[in-house]
Design a protein around this motif. Sequence first.
Motif, short mmCIF file in Angstrom:
data_model
loop_
_atom_site.label_atom_id
_atom_site.label_comp_id
_atom_site.label_asym_id
_atom_site.label_seq_id
_atom_site.Cartn_x
_atom_site.Cartn_y
_atom_site.Cartn_z
N GLU A 63 0.84 -1.20 0.00
CA GLU A 63 0.00 0.00 0.00
C GLU A 63 0.87 1.25 0.00
OE1 GLU A 63 -3.86 -1.76 2.45
OE2 GLU A 63 -2.09 -1.06 3.55
N PHE A 64 1.94 1.22 0.77
CA PHE A 64 2.86 2.35 0.86
C PHE A 64 3.51 2.61 -0.51
CE2 PHE A 64 7.22 3.89 1.51
CZ PHE A 64 6.95 5.10 2.12
N ARG A 66 2.40 1.82 -3.46
CA ARG A 66 1.38 2.35 -4.37
C ARG A 66 1.16 3.85 -4.12
NH1 ARG A 66 -1.82 -1.76 -4.38
NH2 ARG A 66 -2.74 -1.31 -2.36
N LEU A 67 1.11 4.24 -2.84
CA LEU A 67 0.94 5.65 -2.49
C LEU A 67 2.10 6.49 -3.01
CD1 LEU A 67 -0.57 7.87 -0.84
CD2 LEU A 67 0.85 7.18 1.11
N VAL A 68 3.33 6.02 -2.81
CA VAL A 68 4.51 6.76 -3.25
C VAL A 68 4.55 6.86 -4.78
CG1 VAL A 68 7.03 6.77 -3.30
CG2 VAL A 68 5.84 6.23 -1.18
N ARG A 69 4.23 5.77 -5.46
CA ARG A 69 4.23 5.80 -6.94
C ARG A 69 3.18 6.78 -7.47
NH1 ARG A 69 7.49 1.81 -9.37
NH2 ARG A 69 8.04 0.16 -7.92
N GLU A 70 2.02 6.82 -6.85
CA GLU A 70 0.98 7.78 -7.26
C GLU A 70 1.46 9.21 -7.03
OE1 GLU A 70 -2.65 6.76 -5.21
OE2 GLU A 70 -2.79 4.83 -6.26
N ALA A 71 2.15 9.44 -5.92
CA ALA A 71 2.70 10.77 -5.64
C ALA A 71 3.75 11.15 -6.67
CB ALA A 71 3.28 10.82 -4.23
N GLU A 72 4.62 10.19 -7.04
CA GLU A 72 5.64 10.46 -8.06
C GLU A 72 5.00 10.78 -9.39
OE1 GLU A 72 8.23 7.03 -8.13
OE2 GLU A 72 9.62 7.95 -6.71
N ALA A 73 3.95 10.03 -9.75
CA ALA A 73 3.26 10.28 -11.02
C ALA A 73 2.63 11.67 -11.02
CB ALA A 73 2.20 9.21 -11.27
N GLY A 74 2.07 12.07 -9.88
CA GLY A 74 1.50 13.41 -9.76
C GLY A 74 2.55 14.50 -9.91
N GLN A 75 3.75 14.26 -9.36
CA GLN A 75 4.83 15.23 -9.50
C GLN A 75 5.28 15.35 -10.95
OE1 GLN A 75 7.75 13.82 -6.70
NE2 GLN A 75 6.94 15.08 -5.05
N GLU A 76 5.34 14.21 -11.66
CA GLU A 76 5.72 14.25 -13.08
C GLU A 76 4.69 15.03 -13.87
OE1 GLU A 76 6.58 10.39 -14.75
OE2 GLU A 76 7.83 9.87 -13.02
N GLU A 77 3.40 14.79 -13.59
CA GLU A 77 2.33 15.50 -14.28
C GLU A 77 2.41 16.99 -13.99
OE1 GLU A 77 -2.39 15.61 -13.73
OE2 GLU A 77 -1.59 13.62 -14.21
N GLU A 78 2.68 17.33 -12.73
CA GLU A 78 2.82 18.74 -12.35
C GLU A 78 4.00 19.37 -13.07
OE1 GLU A 78 3.98 20.99 -8.30
OE2 GLU A 78 2.28 19.62 -8.14
#
Length: 145
Positions: A63-64, A66-78
């Motif tokens: 779960e952790f 998955r959370l970190v990967r989603e955060a990384e993807a959000g940073q790339e999108e940003e």
Amino acid sequence: MATSGEFRRVFSAFDQDGDGKISMAELRLCMKAALGGDMSAEEVQALMASADADGDGQLDEEEFVRLVREAEAGQEEEGDRCREAFGMYEMQGRGCITPLSLKLMMSRLGLHLDVNECQAMIRRFDLNGDGVLTFYEFKTMMMMA
């Protein structure tokens, strides 16, 4: 993107009691250390709920990650959005925002500034003092806004 070993090390650092789970208290404490500021209990609870797939109120390693990967993807999108915005201001093909290109873009947005005002705006975020904004300086400015 982080490797599995890096994720394990970070997970272990967050899992301070070594029980293989990250509690809300552990998450809040580590987010405070990582971000340099305190997250409210509500913010931590929302973050935990968004990642706690099995609903046990704690994050296991999967779960952790998955959370970190989603955060990384959000940073790339940003970062992509920031690069797109930078391209709108950087009109002269120089790879930077000049006072003139800033003035032109601000005019398009309905804000009519003179070059001196644009120079003053650039100076606030011009980290290397060259009179223009690089992408890194622009990104820093956008994060402060």
